[in-house]
Design a protein around this motif. Structure first.
Motif, mmCIF file in Angstrom:
data_model
loop_
_atom_site.group_PDB
_atom_site.id
_atom_site.type_symbol
_atom_site.label_atom_id
_atom_site.label_comp_id
_atom_site.label_asym_id
_atom_site.label_seq_id
_atom_site.Cartn_x
_atom_site.Cartn_y
_atom_site.Cartn_z
ATOM 1 N N ASP A 1 0.827 -1.194 0.000
ATOM 2 C CA ASP A 1 0.000 0.000 0.000
ATOM 3 C C ASP A 1 0.869 1.255 0.000
ATOM 4 O O ASP A 1 0.601 2.212 -0.724
ATOM 5 N N PHE B 1 3.221 6.955 -7.809
ATOM 6 C CA PHE B 1 2.861 6.944 -9.228
ATOM 7 C C PHE B 1 3.190 8.293 -9.876
ATOM 8 O O PHE B 1 3.766 8.349 -10.963
ATOM 9 N N LEU B 2 2.820 9.391 -9.209
ATOM 10 C CA LEU B 2 3.083 10.713 -9.772
ATOM 11 C C LEU B 2 4.579 10.997 -9.862
ATOM 12 O O LEU B 2 5.045 11.583 -10.840
ATOM 13 N N TYR C 1 2.908 1.376 -3.510
ATOM 14 C CA TYR C 1 2.137 1.665 -4.719
ATOM 15 C C TYR C 1 1.001 2.637 -4.416
ATOM 16 O O TYR C 1 -0.169 2.291 -4.507
ATOM 17 N N ASN C 2 1.316 3.854 -4.084
ATOM 18 C CA ASN C 2 0.269 4.828 -3.833
ATOM 19 C C ASN C 2 0.303 5.921 -4.903
ATOM 20 O O ASN C 2 1.115 5.890 -5.820
ATOM 21 N N ARG C 3 -0.574 6.898 -4.784
ATOM 22 C CA ARG C 3 -0.665 7.968 -5.766
ATOM 23 C C ARG C 3 0.618 8.787 -5.864
ATOM 24 O O ARG C 3 1.042 9.154 -6.942
ATOM 25 N N ARG C 4 1.212 9.073 -4.725
ATOM 26 C CA ARG C 4 2.416 9.885 -4.709
ATOM 27 C C ARG C 4 3.551 9.180 -5.468
ATOM 28 O O ARG C 4 4.268 9.794 -6.248
#
Length: 177
Positions: free
Chosen positions: A30, A38-39, A33-36
């Motif tokens: 978790d 990915f960005l 592999y989070n949004r941060r």
């Protein structure tokens, strides 16, 4: 609270696999592999691709700036009479071009490749047009715009300059519209 109790608190007493889907998730995954994350990866990849193409962009800008500065002598005024044309190469030896002395006494020059399928273009004195014999494409000799046939774009114009008795090609203008 021990690990078994942490895992068990989200587990329901059922054998249905759809309810217990969260069993395969791990807190480490978790966070990994989070949004941060990915960005960060997306921005890093974009910057890397941008930097990788930067030398090619600079080279392209330098080549177009140098192309406008080329000045090549095409012919003497006395060599080409009204209603005649002359083939030459501009801006490089691999780029064919055509110089036309129109019936009304003006000099115009265009790339000598039809904008449809790159066939050579010829000056037709009787009709005062540029003709592509491959598919019967006609271009206006004064503007380079297509008159008939399959070509949809005009011929790129070559800028001319007349100094003393010599005609020079000094630049190329690719137009659309």
């Amino acid at each position: 609270m021990d690990n078994k109790k942490k895992l068990a608190r989200n587990k329901y007493e059922t054998n249905d696999d759809m309810i217990n889907l969260i069993d395969n998730l791990n807190r480490d995954d978790d966070v990994k592999y989070n949004r941060r994350a990915f960005l960060k990866t997306a921005v890093g990849a974009s910057v890397t691709l941008g930097l990788a193409t930067l030398p090619f962009s600079i080279k392209a800008m330098m080549n177009t700036a140098g192309e406008d500065d080329k000045r090549i002598a095409i012919a003497k005024l006395s060599e080409i009479s009204k209603g005649q044309s002359l083939n030459f190469n501009y801006p490089t030896d691999e780029d064919p071009a055509i110089l036309v002395h129109t019936k009304d006494g003006k000099f115009v020059a265009y790339n000598n490749k039809c904008t449809h399928l790159q066939c050579p273009v010829f000056y037709e004195k009787e009709q005062d047009v540029l003709l592509c014999p491959c598919h019967k494409g006609y271009f206006d000799v004064k503007s380079g715009h297509p008159l008939a046939g399959p070509p949809q774009r005009e011929l790129p114009r070559i800028e001319l300059e007349i100094v003393d008795d010599t005609i020079y090609a000094v630049g190329r203008k690719v137009r659309h519209g």
